[in-house]
Design an enzyme around this catalytic site. Structure first.
Site, mmCIF file in Angstrom:
data_model
loop_
_atom_site.group_PDB
_atom_site.id
_atom_site.type_symbol
_atom_site.label_atom_id
_atom_site.label_comp_id
_atom_site.label_asym_id
_atom_site.label_seq_id
_atom_site.Cartn_x
_atom_site.Cartn_y
_atom_site.Cartn_z
ATOM 1 C CB CYS A 125 -0.947 -0.014 1.206
ATOM 2 S SG CYS A 125 -2.283 -1.215 1.049
ATOM 3 C CB CYS B 284 -15.554 -11.661 -12.379
ATOM 4 S SG CYS B 284 -15.495 -9.866 -12.123
ATOM 5 C CB CYS C 130 -8.576 -6.135 -12.573
ATOM 6 S SG CYS C 130 -7.529 -5.804 -11.130
#
Length: 297
Positions: free
Chosen positions: A53, A250, A271
């Site tokens: 992060c 997904c 993505c």
């Protein structure tokens, strides 16, 4: 340039709009400390984390990371970015956490090893001790990333550390704090920095389940460019196929995030655009079950 009276009037208006009058008194007191002339100092600590992060936050495009940690916040300490180290760094952290260095916001990346505190230490002291003590001295806290928000990968099934997110940690200690959750693995830099800018310029953003509504109010599925394919039942049968990726695993329908409209890497891709299904990295259940396809070879 607005004066203080105008600022307070604006803050009161925004507070009413966001329903802040219903917030607990400690939270309201913390918000009153945030004004443009008192940019919050950030003490950034890392628990059970891969530092992903932090890397993502440094990829902010506009404003730049330098502007964000100097103009919109004052980064008092960060394990990777601060020049200070060793005893000097530990003393600096202690000064803030003990309340001797003035007002600050606590930014936390990574999960808390609740059942095994010694699994994560800063110097010779458990990470959990720092954030427990911070509850009584900080103006508020921001949980950065899915590990800090929900436990993430460190909280995966079978991990003996008992990893939990910051909100659950304070709940178990019965501590009432101002806390903003910003999940994501890794977190999108806009989600964090724009939340901080909102804190500085306006005040607390509207929250839904502890997360800024601006970024986490709709599912990836709802705004996905392949949603039409889902409605028409045009499903990809293998990676590389056109069509909705739902049958390839997904998790967009279960994940609240605005990836489909914000995109990543300075709006270059995301993505689904790379023909990969959403893995639900901003979801509370992300990486918790060992059967998650994410862990398979």
């Amino acid at each position: 340039m607005i004066d203080r009276r105008q600022l307070m009037k604006m803050a009161a208006t925004m507070s009413a709009a966001f329903g802040l009058s219903n917030l607990p008194e400690p939270v309201l007191a913390a918000l009153k400390k945030i004004t443009p002339d008192r940019v919050p100092k950030l003490v950034y600590l890392q628990g059970q984390s891969c530092t992903g992060c932090s890397i993502s936050l440094l990829q902010a495009a506009s404003p730049s990371p330098l502007t964000l940690i100097t103009d919109y916040s004052k980064l008092a300490f960060h394990t990777d970015l601060s020049a200070t180290s060793g005893k000097q760094a530990l003393d600096l952290i202690d000064q803030y956490i003990s309340g001797q260095a003035g007002e600050y916001f606590l930014a936390v990346e990574g999960a808390v090893p609740y059942d095994m505190p010694d699994a994560c230490v800063i110097g010779d002291k458990p990470f959990a001790d720092y954030i427990e003590k911070a509850a009584s001295t900080m103006a508020g806290a921001i949980a950065i990333g899915t590990c800090a928000t929900y436990g993430g990968i460190p909280a995966a099934e079978g991990n003996p550390t008992g990893a939990i997110g910051l909100r659950e940690f304070y709940k178990r200690l019965n501590k009432e704090v101002l806390l903003i959750d910003i999940p994501g693995c890794s977190v999108h830099p806009d989600w964090v920095w724009q939340t901080i800018i909102h804190l500085v310029k306006v005040g607390l953003p509207e929250l839904k389940d502890g997360k800024p509504s601006l970024f986490f109010s709709r599912t990836v599925h709802e705004t996905c460019p392949r949603y039409h394919d889902f409605q028409e039942e045009i499903f990809a049968q293998k990676f590389g196929d056109k069509g909705c990726l739902f049958k390839l695993g997904c998790l967009g329908p279960n994940t609240l995030a605005d990836c489909s409209t914000r995109w990543w890497n300075d709006s270059q891709t995301w993505c689904i655009d790379a023909n990969a299904p959403c893995i639900g990295c901003a979801s509370p259940l992300f990486a918790r079950n060992k059967n998650l396809p994410f862990y398979r070879k």
